[in-house]
Design a protein around this motif. Structure first.
Motif, mmCIF file in Angstrom:
data_model
loop_
_atom_site.group_PDB
_atom_site.id
_atom_site.type_symbol
_atom_site.label_atom_id
_atom_site.label_comp_id
_atom_site.label_asym_id
_atom_site.label_seq_id
_atom_site.Cartn_x
_atom_site.Cartn_y
_atom_site.Cartn_z
ATOM 1 N N GLU A 289 0.836 -1.203 0.000
ATOM 2 C CA GLU A 289 0.000 0.000 0.000
ATOM 3 C C GLU A 289 0.872 1.255 0.000
ATOM 4 O O GLU A 289 1.778 1.398 0.827
ATOM 5 N N LEU A 290 0.599 2.151 -0.922
ATOM 6 C CA LEU A 290 1.396 3.366 -1.057
ATOM 7 C C LEU A 290 1.284 4.258 0.179
ATOM 8 O O LEU A 290 2.243 4.928 0.564
ATOM 9 N N THR A 291 0.115 4.253 0.816
ATOM 10 C CA THR A 291 -0.079 5.121 1.983
ATOM 11 C C THR A 291 0.851 4.742 3.138
ATOM 12 O O THR A 291 1.225 5.600 3.942
ATOM 13 N N VAL A 292 1.204 3.466 3.220
ATOM 14 C CA VAL A 292 2.129 3.029 4.273
ATOM 15 C C VAL A 292 3.492 3.688 4.088
ATOM 16 O O VAL A 292 4.098 4.195 5.038
ATOM 17 N N TRP A 293 3.986 3.712 2.860
ATOM 18 C CA TRP A 293 5.275 4.328 2.567
ATOM 19 C C TRP A 293 5.194 5.851 2.742
ATOM 20 O O TRP A 293 6.148 6.484 3.207
ATOM 21 N N ALA A 294 4.051 6.417 2.384
ATOM 22 C CA ALA A 294 3.875 7.861 2.562
ATOM 23 C C ALA A 294 3.876 8.237 4.042
ATOM 24 O O ALA A 294 4.492 9.234 4.445
ATOM 25 N N ASP A 295 3.192 7.433 4.873
ATOM 26 C CA ASP A 295 3.181 7.691 6.309
ATOM 27 C C ASP A 295 4.576 7.578 6.904
ATOM 28 O O ASP A 295 4.963 8.357 7.789
ATOM 29 N N ALA A 296 5.340 6.589 6.425
ATOM 30 C CA ALA A 296 6.707 6.414 6.920
ATOM 31 C C ALA A 296 7.564 7.627 6.568
ATOM 32 O O ALA A 296 8.334 8.131 7.395
ATOM 33 N N ALA A 297 7.427 8.116 5.331
ATOM 34 C CA ALA A 297 8.214 9.281 4.897
ATOM 35 C C ALA A 297 7.848 10.515 5.708
ATOM 36 O O ALA A 297 8.717 11.250 6.189
ATOM 37 N N MET A 298 6.535 10.739 5.900
ATOM 38 C CA MET A 298 6.100 11.922 6.638
ATOM 39 C C MET A 298 6.548 11.861 8.095
ATOM 40 O O MET A 298 6.952 12.872 8.667
ATOM 41 N N GLN A 299 6.502 10.681 8.687
ATOM 42 C CA GLN A 299 6.926 10.553 10.073
ATOM 43 C C GLN A 299 8.423 10.821 10.231
ATOM 44 O O GLN A 299 8.852 11.455 11.196
ATOM 45 N N ILE A 300 9.224 10.376 9.262
ATOM 46 C CA ILE A 300 10.666 10.636 9.305
ATOM 47 C C ILE A 300 10.930 12.137 9.198
ATOM 48 O O ILE A 300 11.696 12.713 9.979
#
Length: 630
Positions: A289-300
């Motif tokens: 899921e793309l949103t998982v990678w997006a959440d990881a990037a935003m959290q970093i």
């Protein structure tokens, strides 16, 4: 009498100075104008305390659970290594090299100065609502000093008919309610039932209104707590890094001690293992899921502190030869490791609540203020000696918030004093007091009864996307600098090197420039405020300002010696002749034999606008040589 070309003499004098051994150990401040950290640990703990914020505790655990448990750690640490660490290293080395804060540092590329203002604006907005959270924390901390926590029951004046212990949410759980009056309340509940901790939060702490349309009156208890929070910030930052660097020995270390204690207590509670399984067991399909990678990037981006300006500010007070590469590895790793560890603490407690009440996990797990001020306080009521654990927990939240506040607020102070050093450098206490008053005044709107709706807007929109955009343009700026200093591509060994034709080089340059996006508003301001033709304005806006470079004189001299002759002559003309060998007026300094030359004021602009002009041609026409000076 023989004459000596002024620049050649200046270079000889500069080389002679650089050949002298540099001091290995320094006593006192290396940078006399701005000062330095008292010790290396001051900087490290300040960076760790700043980076480890509330998001590590109230956001990361929920994101990890929602996005695949242990599987979420893969994109999280990928973005840490590929994006987080490089950006931290970029900003640390950037600030340490120049000894400047986020606005003044863009002397390196004035067309991007808007990035510095963007960083300061983000830090300023977040400082406002971060101290609101600290005020809430102080309210809970004071409320914890009693035999029974006030959010432990439904027998308080602020409770409604909807209040019930979580165990009574299930049809078979009414018998577990010990107090008869609570049973009566639970029996009469119609509609949604609310826990005592949620009602304490909504009706005692916030006394919340129906929406942002109705702000209601000021919550005077929160007003007082906010005032205390800002007074503490002022006292800790009144001497800049000299005072905050000592406070962080408490505020940065204490949260880890409490987290360890809470983790030990949490994992020994019944049902803790179930919570840890929900937190850590990987759901591999989530990685698709793309949103998982997006959440990881935003959290970093949100967590490591890149693009806020604080890393630039704090590293600007480092000694010039500090090992910032080591720091840029240690700080992000500790930060992300703390997030993972905090998740263990949070989900061991969530597993315990689920085991005690039988509630579905979706009804227990939460993020943001709901986790810190509703879910966790509820769990604390079910632990032996709950007031003690509550005091420790909210002291931890208080210190976590406070040292993050230090970094952001110091960013604003240093930004103004560095941008206007002649006017403000000796008025830092006044600037600190003024900024505290302004931020406190704006923050009062958030301690009204509808203030949380205002805070939610500030939190949701002020930093998340803008951080990534600013980080992107930071990288674009570095990219442009590499283009400006670009050497044409060649092929083959030095003695038989093939040089590409100009049209091929032009194609290559077009390929490189394709990734650039339109520049922000201050890029246009930089172009409009320049002098000369439009190509000259653009050219000079992309070059570092003449004042750019290390602030400490001996390091600046060493850096200047590595520049091209054209850049040294530009620095001399545009900064009043501060290149070694010339005085502040451009005259040859004493000891430079046979030279008494001076840059004429009417010629300085020409030299600034034409840094690529021939060194000898410019000075042959612009300098007069007094042969009798021999």
């Amino acid at each position: 009498a023989p004459t000596v070309a002024p620049i050649e003499s200046a270079e000889v004098a500069l080389k002679s100075k650089l050949d002298q051994p540099l001091e290995v150990e320094f006593t006192g401040d290396e940078n006399k104008q701005r000062g330095n950290w008292t010790g290396k640990m001051d900087f490290m703990l300040s960076c760790i305390g700043y980076a480890v914020g509330l998001g590590n505790i109230w956001r990361f655990p929920y994101l990890c659970y929602k996005n695949g448990g242990g599987a979420f750690l893969i994109p999280y640490f990928c973005f840490l290594i590929l994006c987080g660490m490089p950006l931290v290293f970029l900003e640390m080395s950037f600030g340490q090299f120049s000894s400047l804060s986020p606005i003044a540092i863009w002397k390196i590329c004035p067309i991007f100065k808007g990035l510095g203002y963007g960083m300061v604006i983000i830090s300023g907005i977040v400082c406002i609502y971060y101290n609101i959270i600290i005020a809430w924390t102080l309210f809970y901390l004071v409320s914890s000093f009693r035999a029974q926590l006030p959010w432990a029951s439904c027998l308080n004046y602020w409770n409604t008919d909807s209040c019930a212990q979580r165990s009574s949410f299930n049809e078979s759980a009414n018998a577990s309610i010990a107090n008869a009056s609570q049973m009566a309340v639970a029996a009469n509940v119609s509609g949604r039932k609310v826990t005592p901790s949620e009602e304490f939060w909504k009706y005692r702490v916030l006394n919340i209104t129906s929406g942002i349309e109705d702000l209601g009156g000021i919550r005077w208890e929160l007003f007082a707590a906010l005032l205390v929070a800002w007074v503490l910030v002022f006292l800790c930052l009144v001497r800049g890094v000299k005072s905050s660097g000592k406070v962080v020995y408490v505020t940065a270390i204490f949260p880890y001690l409490v987290l360890i204690l809470l983790c030990i207590r949490g994992v020994t509670l019944p049902g803790a293992v179930n919570g840890l399984k929900l937190y850590l067991l990987p759901k591999w399909h989530k990685l698709l899921e793309l949103t998982v990678w997006a959440d990881a990037a935003m959290q970093i981006f949100y967590s490591v502190g890149a693009a806020w300006g604080a890393l630039i500010t704090m590293s600007s007070y480092n000694r010039f030869r500090n090992n910032c590469l080591r720091d840029a590895v240690i700080v992000p790793l500790l930060n992300c490791g703390t997030s993972v560890f905090a998740g263990l603490v949070i989900f061991s407690i969530i597993g315990f609540i689920q085991s005690e009440t039988g509630s579905p996990i979706e009804d227990v797990v939460d993020q943001g203020p709901g986790l810190i001020f509703v879910v966790y306080p509820e769990a604390l009521t079910k632990i032996f000696l709950s007031p003690v654990w509550s005091v420790l927990f909210f002291l931890m939240i208080f210190t976590v918030g406070l040292d993050s506040q230090f970094g952001m607020f110091e960013t604003m102070i240093s930004a103004f004093t560095d941008e206007f050093p002649k006017r403000l450098s000796n008025k830092k206490i006044l600037i600190t007091a003024l900024l505290v008053a302004v931020e406190f005044g704006i923050g009062v709107i958030c301690v009204t009864r509808g203030g949380i709706f205002v805070l939610q807007i500030m939190d949701w929109y002020s930093s998340t996307f803008s951080l990534m955009i600013i980080s992107f343009f930071e990288c674009v700026c570095i990219f442009i600098i590499s283009i400006v200093n670009h050497s044409p591509v060649t092929y083959g060994p030095e003695d038989n090197k093939y040089r590409y034709p100009k049209w091929a080089i032009n194609i290559g340059m077009c390929l490189a420039l394709m990734s650039l996006l339109p520049l922000p508003l201050l890029a246009a301001v930089a172009l409009y405020g320049g002098s000369g033709s439009l190509p000259e304005r653009l050219k000079n806006a992309l070059l570092p300002s003449p004042e750019w470079g290390p602030m400490v004189e001996r390091f600046r001299d060493q850096w200047l010696s590595q520049l091209s002759s054209q850049e040294r002559i530009r620095t001399l003309a545009c900064t009043g002749g501060k290149v070694e060998g010339f005085d502040q007026h451009g005259s040859a300094a004493p000891g430079v034999a046979g030279v008494h030359g001076k840059v004429q004021r009417e010629d300085e602009e020409d030299i600034c606008l034409n840094p690529e002009s021939s060194l000898k041609t410019v000075f042959a026409s612009k300098l007069t040589v007094d042969s009798s000076a021999n």
